[in-house]
Design a protein around this motif. Sequence first.
Motif, PDB file in Angstrom:
ATOM      1  N   ASP A 165       0.824  -1.208   0.000  1.00 53.46           N
ATOM      2  CA  ASP A 165       0.000   0.000   0.000  1.00 53.46           C
ATOM      3  C   ASP A 165       0.861   1.262   0.000  1.00 53.46           C
ATOM      4  O   ASP A 165       0.514   2.315  -0.584  1.00 53.46           O
ATOM      5  CB  ASP A 165      -0.938  -0.018   1.222  1.00 53.46           C
ATOM      6  CG  ASP A 165      -1.947   1.126   1.171  1.00 53.46           C
ATOM      7  OD1 ASP A 165      -2.484   1.378   0.077  1.00 53.46           O
ATOM      8  OD2 ASP A 165      -2.216   1.675   2.257  1.00 53.46           O
ATOM      9  N   THR A 171       0.394  -1.578  -8.412  1.00 58.03           N
ATOM     10  CA  THR A 171      -0.938  -1.308  -8.946  1.00 58.03           C
ATOM     11  C   THR A 171      -1.957  -1.462  -7.836  1.00 58.03           C
ATOM     12  O   THR A 171      -1.735  -2.113  -6.806  1.00 58.03           O
ATOM     13  CB  THR A 171      -1.271  -2.282 -10.088  1.00 58.03           C
ATOM     14  OG1 THR A 171      -1.275  -3.598  -9.558  1.00 58.03           O
ATOM     15  CG2 THR A 171      -0.272  -2.144 -11.221  1.00 58.03           C
ATOM     16  N   LYS A 172      -3.091  -0.885  -8.113  1.00 60.58           N
ATOM     17  CA  LYS A 172      -4.173  -0.951  -7.138  1.00 60.58           C
ATOM     18  C   LYS A 172      -4.673  -2.379  -6.966  1.00 60.58           C
ATOM     19  O   LYS A 172      -5.070  -2.790  -5.873  1.00 60.58           O
ATOM     20  CB  LYS A 172      -5.295  -0.025  -7.607  1.00 60.58           C
ATOM     21  CG  LYS A 172      -6.392   0.163  -6.591  1.00 60.58           C
ATOM     22  CD  LYS A 172      -7.420   1.177  -7.087  1.00 60.58           C
ATOM     23  CE  LYS A 172      -8.516   1.375  -6.066  1.00 60.58           C
ATOM     24  NZ  LYS A 172      -9.526   2.362  -6.510  1.00 60.58           N
ATOM     25  N   ALA A 173      -4.650  -3.114  -8.028  1.00 57.14           N
ATOM     26  CA  ALA A 173      -5.111  -4.514  -7.960  1.00 57.14           C
ATOM     27  C   ALA A 173      -4.202  -5.334  -7.059  1.00 57.14           C
ATOM     28  O   ALA A 173      -4.667  -6.159  -6.245  1.00 57.14           O
ATOM     29  CB  ALA A 173      -5.142  -5.123  -9.353  1.00 57.14           C
ATOM     30  N   ASP A 174      -2.913  -5.111  -7.128  1.00 55.50           N
ATOM     31  CA  ASP A 174      -1.990  -5.859  -6.265  1.00 55.50           C
ATOM     32  C   ASP A 174      -2.182  -5.474  -4.814  1.00 55.50           C
ATOM     33  O   ASP A 174      -2.113  -6.342  -3.906  1.00 55.50           O
ATOM     34  CB  ASP A 174      -0.544  -5.603  -6.682  1.00 55.50           C
ATOM     35  CG  ASP A 174      -0.217  -6.192  -8.049  1.00 55.50           C
ATOM     36  OD1 ASP A 174      -0.936  -7.179  -8.434  1.00 55.50           O
ATOM     37  OD2 ASP A 174       0.741  -5.758  -8.667  1.00 55.50           O
ATOM     38  N   VAL A 175      -2.480  -4.201  -4.605  1.00 56.51           N
ATOM     39  CA  VAL A 175      -2.692  -3.759  -3.217  1.00 56.51           C
ATOM     40  C   VAL A 175      -3.968  -4.412  -2.653  1.00 56.51           C
ATOM     41  O   VAL A 175      -4.021  -4.870  -1.519  1.00 56.51           O
ATOM     42  CB  VAL A 175      -2.777  -2.221  -3.167  1.00 56.51           C
ATOM     43  CG1 VAL A 175      -3.177  -1.745  -1.776  1.00 56.51           C
ATOM     44  CG2 VAL A 175      -1.453  -1.604  -3.541  1.00 56.51           C
ATOM     45  N   GLU A 176      -5.004  -4.436  -3.481  1.00 58.42           N
ATOM     46  CA  GLU A 176      -6.282  -5.054  -3.028  1.00 58.42           C
ATOM     47  C   GLU A 176      -6.086  -6.527  -2.725  1.00 58.42           C
ATOM     48  O   GLU A 176      -6.627  -7.066  -1.757  1.00 58.42           O
ATOM     49  CB  GLU A 176      -7.332  -4.844  -4.124  1.00 58.42           C
ATOM     50  CG  GLU A 176      -8.710  -5.326  -3.738  1.00 58.42           C
ATOM     51  CD  GLU A 176      -9.286  -4.582  -2.541  1.00 58.42           C
ATOM     52  OE1 GLU A 176     -10.143  -5.178  -1.824  1.00 58.42           O
ATOM     53  OE2 GLU A 176      -8.862  -3.446  -2.263  1.00 58.42           O
ATOM     54  N   ARG A 179      -4.376  -6.838   0.526  1.00 53.77           N
ATOM     55  CA  ARG A 179      -5.278  -6.549   1.651  1.00 53.77           C
ATOM     56  C   ARG A 179      -6.195  -7.726   1.953  1.00 53.77           C
ATOM     57  O   ARG A 179      -6.426  -8.095   3.111  1.00 53.77           O
ATOM     58  CB  ARG A 179      -6.107  -5.298   1.305  1.00 53.77           C
ATOM     59  CG  ARG A 179      -6.975  -4.780   2.446  1.00 53.77           C
ATOM     60  CD  ARG A 179      -7.750  -3.558   2.005  1.00 53.77           C
ATOM     61  NE  ARG A 179      -8.699  -3.921   0.952  1.00 53.77           N
ATOM     62  CZ  ARG A 179      -9.863  -4.518   1.141  1.00 53.77           C
ATOM     63  NH1 ARG A 179     -10.266  -4.839   2.364  1.00 53.77           N
ATOM     64  NH2 ARG A 179     -10.647  -4.774   0.124  1.00 53.77           N
TER      65      ARG A 179
END
Length: 597
Positions: A165, A171-176, A179
């Motif tokens: 994060d 990328t946002k997808a990897d962060v999601e 999580r």
Amino acid sequence: MVEDRMGDCWSHTKDQFDNLEKHTQWGIEFVEKYTKFVKERSEIETSYAKQIRNLSKKYQPKKNSREEDESKFTFCRAFLTSLNELNDYAGQHEVIAENLTSQIIAELSRYLQELKAERKTSFHDGRKAQQHIESSWKQLESCKRRFERDCKEADRAQQYFEKMDADINVTKADVEKARQQAQMRHQMASDSKSDYSAYLQKFNQEQNEHYFTVIPNIFQKLQDMEEKRIDRVAVCMKTFADVDRQVLPIVGKCLDGMTKAAESIEPKTDSQQVVESYKSGFEAPGDVEFEDFSQAMKRTVSETSLSNSKEVKERTGGKSKGKLWPFIKNKNKGSGPEDFSHLPPEQRRKKLQGKIDDLNKDIQKEMDQRDALTKMKDVYVKNPQMGDPASVDPRLSEIGQNIEKFQYEAQKFEGWLAEVEERMPSKSDSNRRSGLYETQNNSTQLVSNNCAQDRERPLSSPDGSYTEEQNSETQVKATVNPPVNPPVNPPVNPTVNPTVNPTVNPALPTSSTPEFDDEFDDDETLPTIGTCKALYPFEGHNEGTIAVAEGELLYVIEEDKGDGWTRVRRNEDEEGYVPTSYVEGLFGNKCQRFLKV
């Protein structure tokens, strides 16, 4: 720390089980050892009782006349009573062996099986409880490690999410995705925590129950089992003593019986029994007469005869072979004649009386049977349906014959008994007997020119039975006048007249029977009372006779008693009877035939 403490507890509990297992096994072995001890004691009692019974049986009287005669003595009866009491005493030892077997050995054998089964169950429950708590602990440890692992995984996932994060290049997808992964790990850690907490609570409860309920109960069962075992051993030891104590009163009675039997012995009564058993009834011999040797002894002696001095020595001096009747040795060991004539008068009277009593008992028994059969026959006659009257007749006939036979035997023995009682000596016989000595002395001096008379013979017949002395025995046994000279050549079958020619051999005298010879010892010989010369040859084929040649000189050892026979001796080993008519004796200055007058 917790794990170490739990391991120490389990190890301690396991050690306690091992110790208890060893102790209880030793207790079982002790019971087995005590059982073996009691069994061996029982075997000893059985063996001892058997040996005592065999000893008592060995010395029990046998079924023979000798033992029956012994039973009349008080000390023999006391010994028999002691043997019977000893047999009862052996029976009490058998009772001890039986009670030991039934009350101790059998009980302990059965209890040992129960004890082993109970011990096995208790230790099986203890091991099972121990295994259960150990298994629960392992599961708790597994839950704990899974919770710990999940917590670490969740923590790493959270750190990875925070790192992703903060990185602007991700990328946002990897962060999601990071999580979501962190949330999942936190959820798994939360679930593991819940499982761990629940199982920990369950384990603590089981552990508390294990150490405060299950294990104490198992230990209590083992303690109760041990106390019960010890108590059972104590009871058996008490029973072991009580078994002996129970037979003591009876053993005491057996010993009291032996004591009473010993106290019942009466020496005087037994000695009187001996007197009654062997009392002969013979009359005591009279006084020995005086033999006058101061007068001149003139006797014609042939060249081949013995000298006067030697003959006198044989007759009066040296070894005197005559014996008084109390010391006569009776070698007749057989059953003897039917009339018991081989016994002394008193014993003969007792035997005859006993035989008569036995016959009277047999007669009475047969008569009782006859009366019973007669009544049975009357019942059959009145009630034919109960039996055939004719079926009793053969038995009645047989009984009648038996009665007649027994009555005949009884009459025969009664006759012999009357004869013995008539001949029993009395006081008057003693007075008459002393007079006979004087008559004998005077008659002998007249015939043999004052030759000394030998001692009177014992009052017994040649066959060993008692006979009264006859007056004829005091008379002279040689004729006063010389016999008629026989022909030069005797005929083949001489006439009956013994003073002329010998006749056919008369019947052998009763004095040649073995019973008479048994009145004297084998090594003793009769004294010589004179010499004689054989007039004719005699072959002597019959038993008790002796062969002689014509003209042979012989020693006379027994004169003719009226039966036609004279007893002579050739040497120390050869003697026997010859017909009186075949010899002539040498007395004084005259030759005489040995004939009764």
